[in-house]
Write a protein that holds these residues in place. Structure first.
Motif, short mmCIF file in Angstrom:
data_model
loop_
_atom_site.label_atom_id
_atom_site.label_comp_id
_atom_site.label_asym_id
_atom_site.label_seq_id
_atom_site.Cartn_x
_atom_site.Cartn_y
_atom_site.Cartn_z
N GLU A 51 0.83 -1.30 -0.05
CA GLU A 51 0.14 0.03 -0.10
C GLU A 51 0.99 1.28 0.04
OE1 GLU A 51 -3.96 2.03 2.46
OE2 GLU A 51 -2.32 0.58 3.60
N SER A 52 1.88 1.20 0.81
CA SER A 52 2.83 2.46 0.81
C SER A 52 3.46 2.61 -0.50
CB SER A 52 3.92 2.42 2.03
OG SER A 52 4.90 1.33 1.71
N TYR A 53 3.82 1.63 -0.99
CA TYR A 53 4.38 1.58 -2.54
C TYR A 53 3.55 2.22 -3.40
CZ TYR A 53 8.33 -1.30 -0.99
OH TYR A 53 9.50 -1.81 -0.50
N LEU A 95 0.68 4.15 -2.89
CA LEU A 95 0.51 5.58 -2.38
C LEU A 95 1.89 6.43 -2.87
CD1 LEU A 95 -0.79 5.20 1.13
CD2 LEU A 95 -2.16 5.89 -1.03
N LEU A 96 2.82 5.87 -2.84
CA LEU A 96 4.17 6.84 -3.41
C LEU A 96 4.36 6.76 -4.81
CD1 LEU A 96 6.81 6.18 -0.87
CD2 LEU A 96 7.77 6.83 -3.15
N ARG A 153 1.60 6.81 -6.68
CA ARG A 153 0.64 7.98 -6.94
C ARG A 153 0.84 9.29 -6.69
NH1 ARG A 153 -4.06 8.47 -2.90
NH2 ARG A 153 -2.56 9.35 -2.02
N ASP A 154 1.61 9.47 -5.56
CA ASP A 154 1.73 10.77 -5.14
C ASP A 154 3.12 11.28 -6.06
OD1 ASP A 154 -0.04 10.82 -3.29
OD2 ASP A 154 1.56 10.03 -1.46
N LEU A 155 3.95 10.45 -6.31
CA LEU A 155 5.09 11.07 -7.18
C LEU A 155 4.60 10.81 -8.72
CD1 LEU A 155 7.98 9.08 -5.31
CD2 LEU A 155 7.36 11.45 -5.42
N GLN A 156 3.43 10.62 -9.10
CA GLN A 156 2.99 10.76 -10.21
C GLN A 156 3.90 9.74 -11.30
OE1 GLN A 156 2.31 14.62 -11.35
NE2 GLN A 156 0.45 14.79 -9.97
#
Length: 55
Positions: free
Chosen positions: A39-41, A43-44, A46-49
């Motif tokens: 999940e953390s990967y 989210l990363l 997504r956040d870093l596009q």
């Protein structure tokens, strides 16, 4: 990410083949940890596009 993805069902399977509820619970907890890692990967990513939306 691939390692975390593979780890989830592998630990569930290993826990199901174990001797007793305590050992099963241990492997299920490891699976939950791997799911949190995945999940953390995601989210990363997504956040870093890092992925583009499909057209």
């Amino acid at each position: 990410m691939c390692r975390a993805c593979v780890s989830i069902p592998a630990n569930i399977a290993e826990g199901c083949g174990s001797k007793g509820k305590a050992e099963l619970a241990r492997f299920l907890q490891i699976s939950v940890g791997s799911a949190s890692e995945l999940e953390s990967y995601l989210l990363l990513v997504r956040d870093l596009q890092l992925l583009k939306s499909p057209k």
